[in-house]
Enzyme design. Structure first.
Site, PDB file in Angstrom:
ATOM      1  N   TYR A  75     -43.622  26.810   2.450  1.00 48.50           N
ATOM      2  CA  TYR A  75     -43.690  26.802   3.907  1.00 48.50           C
ATOM      3  C   TYR A  75     -45.129  26.962   4.392  1.00 48.50           C
ATOM      4  O   TYR A  75     -45.423  26.752   5.563  1.00 48.50           O
ATOM      5  CB  TYR A  75     -42.804  27.915   4.475  1.00 48.50           C
ATOM      6  CG  TYR A  75     -41.365  27.785   4.019  1.00 48.50           C
ATOM      7  CD1 TYR A  75     -40.518  26.854   4.602  1.00 48.50           C
ATOM      8  CD2 TYR A  75     -40.859  28.558   2.967  1.00 48.50           C
ATOM      9  CE1 TYR A  75     -39.202  26.707   4.174  1.00 48.50           C
ATOM     10  CE2 TYR A  75     -39.557  28.414   2.524  1.00 48.50           C
ATOM     11  CZ  TYR A  75     -38.737  27.484   3.127  1.00 48.50           C
ATOM     12  OH  TYR A  75     -37.448  27.317   2.684  1.00 48.50           O
ATOM     13  N   SER A 116     -38.155  31.303   0.710  1.00 50.40           N
ATOM     14  CA  SER A 116     -38.321  31.971   2.001  1.00 50.40           C
ATOM     15  C   SER A 116     -38.666  33.452   1.854  1.00 50.40           C
ATOM     16  O   SER A 116     -39.498  33.975   2.610  1.00 50.40           O
ATOM     17  CB  SER A 116     -37.041  31.817   2.820  1.00 50.40           C
ATOM     18  OG  SER A 116     -35.925  32.340   2.106  1.00 50.40           O
ATOM     19  N   ARG A 161     -31.295  31.476   4.322  1.00 49.15           N
ATOM     20  CA  ARG A 161     -29.897  31.424   4.766  1.00 49.15           C
ATOM     21  C   ARG A 161     -29.783  31.650   6.270  1.00 49.15           C
ATOM     22  O   ARG A 161     -28.882  31.115   6.912  1.00 49.15           O
ATOM     23  CB  ARG A 161     -29.055  32.418   3.962  1.00 49.15           C
ATOM     24  CG  ARG A 161     -28.895  31.963   2.513  1.00 49.15           C
ATOM     25  CD  ARG A 161     -28.216  32.965   1.614  1.00 49.15           C
ATOM     26  NE  ARG A 161     -28.150  32.444   0.250  1.00 49.15           N
ATOM     27  CZ  ARG A 161     -27.927  33.162  -0.825  1.00 49.15           C
ATOM     28  NH1 ARG A 161     -27.720  34.467  -0.700  1.00 49.15           N
ATOM     29  NH2 ARG A 161     -27.902  32.610  -2.024  1.00 49.15           N
ATOM     30  N   LYS A 164     -32.229  27.281 -10.986  1.00 47.60           N
ATOM     31  CA  LYS A 164     -32.086  28.000  -9.717  1.00 47.60           C
ATOM     32  C   LYS A 164     -31.362  29.316 -10.016  1.00 47.60           C
ATOM     33  O   LYS A 164     -30.222  29.326 -10.477  1.00 47.60           O
ATOM     34  CB  LYS A 164     -31.298  27.169  -8.712  1.00 47.60           C
ATOM     35  CG  LYS A 164     -31.245  27.782  -7.319  1.00 47.60           C
ATOM     36  CD  LYS A 164     -30.536  26.851  -6.347  1.00 47.60           C
ATOM     37  CE  LYS A 164     -30.569  27.408  -4.930  1.00 47.60           C
ATOM     38  NZ  LYS A 164     -29.857  26.513  -3.985  1.00 47.60           N
ATOM     39  N   LYS A 173     -36.748  27.820  -9.198  1.00 51.92           N
ATOM     40  CA  LYS A 173     -36.537  28.451  -7.894  1.00 51.92           C
ATOM     41  C   LYS A 173     -35.878  29.803  -8.103  1.00 51.92           C
ATOM     42  O   LYS A 173     -34.833  29.875  -8.765  1.00 51.92           O
ATOM     43  CB  LYS A 173     -35.665  27.545  -7.021  1.00 51.92           C
ATOM     44  CG  LYS A 173     -35.413  28.080  -5.614  1.00 51.92           C
ATOM     45  CD  LYS A 173     -34.551  27.119  -4.811  1.00 51.92           C
ATOM     46  CE  LYS A 173     -34.358  27.643  -3.388  1.00 51.92           C
ATOM     47  NZ  LYS A 173     -33.483  26.765  -2.597  1.00 51.92           N
ATOM     48  N   LYS A 201     -23.138  33.892  -5.429  1.00 51.54           N
ATOM     49  CA  LYS A 201     -23.244  32.581  -6.073  1.00 51.54           C
ATOM     50  C   LYS A 201     -23.500  32.701  -7.578  1.00 51.54           C
ATOM     51  O   LYS A 201     -24.021  31.786  -8.198  1.00 51.54           O
ATOM     52  CB  LYS A 201     -24.354  31.766  -5.395  1.00 51.54           C
ATOM     53  CG  LYS A 201     -24.124  31.589  -3.898  1.00 51.54           C
ATOM     54  CD  LYS A 201     -25.095  30.589  -3.267  1.00 51.54           C
ATOM     55  CE  LYS A 201     -24.784  30.406  -1.783  1.00 51.54           C
ATOM     56  NZ  LYS A 201     -25.566  29.326  -1.168  1.00 51.54           N
ATOM     57  N   GLU A 242     -30.534  24.706 -19.404  1.00 54.27           N
ATOM     58  CA  GLU A 242     -30.189  23.987 -18.173  1.00 54.27           C
ATOM     59  C   GLU A 242     -31.164  22.831 -17.932  1.00 54.27           C
ATOM     60  O   GLU A 242     -30.760  21.720 -17.587  1.00 54.27           O
ATOM     61  CB  GLU A 242     -30.216  24.940 -16.976  1.00 54.27           C
ATOM     62  CG  GLU A 242     -29.014  25.849 -16.859  1.00 54.27           C
ATOM     63  CD  GLU A 242     -27.819  25.163 -16.205  1.00 54.27           C
ATOM     64  OE1 GLU A 242     -27.907  23.961 -15.894  1.00 54.27           O
ATOM     65  OE2 GLU A 242     -26.794  25.844 -16.007  1.00 54.27           O
TER      66      GLU A 242
END
Length: 343
Positions: free
Chosen positions: A332, A293, A223, A213, A267, A236, A252
């Protein structure tokens, strides 16, 4: 008007001589031949539908930054899950928009068995037992600061966050979640969740690791959807991966597999096709992408302005993710695509 036709040089080769009679357009000449040799295909089995849930009843609240996407109360989320199952969509992923009064520094409400995510899981499982349910154990929808972990003195504390995320994962499994997909990117979370699930009798609950991510600019509309856009303090970057790094992403993913992940997620999706390809080639594990999104909203906005053909761009973007190596895609667009494929 005089037209100039260049003279063919003496001894010039014909096209067949140039190509060695390998004319690559032969199999592109007709629809049937293009379909016959198509290397990758998109099917309903590739789709996971992310939905947003809120408290209340009969609520279908539009999300301004995500046209045609809604926050749904549990009763309407159940109806949408029923629709998804009829369309053949294998699984849905649920994300909450939690009332501000229930958010705090540690995201403690995620540990409430009666929170909106767990109630939605139970209701959907009761009504549509055949559809898979994926839940996220990250804390960001539950914290007052919008971070995915517990914030102490300006620092996201890793180990305390892992304890809370792990406890939340067990509660979500008890509510009926089929897959836990923790998106917080804390070190050690996958192994801790696997141990806790097994110790509590949930050996059959799988883990989809948000293994790679990235600290991306493409999360903005999400968000807004979960109500953290105005809450986030800072960024972040201390726990999401630098979007310049590819080798780190592989490390990772390798670590999460060693800890017990059953599948991997990249992502965002489209800006990270190279990461998808590397993970699939190097690790040979079920690999998924989240068409986030921002990716969704860019296509919808450009289509609304008449700049692109939205339907074609939607399908092309999803097929690109398949071509890169995805076994499935969180998108979506899932119900729209499923309806098109069915039709």
């Amino acid at each position: 008007m005089n037209r100039f036709t260049p003279a063919k040089p003496a001894g010039a080769r014909s096209v067949d001589e140039i190509t060695g009679s390998r004319r690559l357009r032969r199999m592109r000449k007709a629809d049937w031949s293009r379909r016959l040799v198509q290397e990758n295909q998109l099917s309903v089995n590739d789709l996971i539908w992310p939905i947003f849930v809120v408290d209340g009843k009969n609520i279908r609240e539009p999300i301004a930054a995500m046209p045609d996407v809604y926050r749904l109360s549990v009763d309407l989320a159940v109806k949408e899950a029923e629709r998804a199952a009829k369309l053949g969509i294998p699984a849905i992923a649920t994300f909450p928009n939690v009332e501000l009064s229930l958010r705090d520094q540690t995201g403690s409400h995620i540990l409430d068995p009666e929170n909106i995510i767990n109630r939605a899981t139970r209701a959907i499982k009761e009504a549509v037992p055949e559809i898979g349910i994926i839940t996220d154990a990250a804390l960001d929808p539950f914290t007052s600061h919008g971070h995915d972990g517990i914030l102490r003195d300006g620092i996201i504390v890793n180990d305390e966050t892992v304890e809370q995320v792990t406890a939340a994962a067990v509660i979500q499994a008890a509510a009926g979640a089929d897959i836990i997909a923790p998106s917080d990117m804390m070190d050690g979370r996958i192994g801790a969740i696997r141990d806790a699930l097994d110790a509590n009798g949930f050996q059959d609950v799988a883990i989809m690791s948000y293994a790679t991510k990235f600290a991306s600019a493409f999360y903005g509309p999400y968000r807004e959807a979960v109500g953290t856009a105005g809450l986030l303090k800072g960024d972040k970057k201390t726990y999401y991966i630098d979007h310049a790094n590819s080798d780190e992403a592989v490390r990772e993913a390798e670590q999460d597999l060693a800890e017990g992940a059953d599948m991997l997620m990249v992502k965002p999706g489209l800006p990270y096709l190279d990461i998808i390809r590397r993970l699939k080639d190097e690790l040979q594990m079920p690999t998924f992408a989240y068409q986030v999104s921002g990716e969704y909203s860019m296509i919808k906005a450009a289509a609304a302005n008449g700049w692109i053909d939205g339907e074609k761009a939607m399908l092309e973007s999803l097929l690109a993710l398949k071509r890169a190596g995805c076994d499935g895609i969180l998108t979506y667009f899932a119900p729209t695509v499923a309806e098109m494929l069915k039709g």
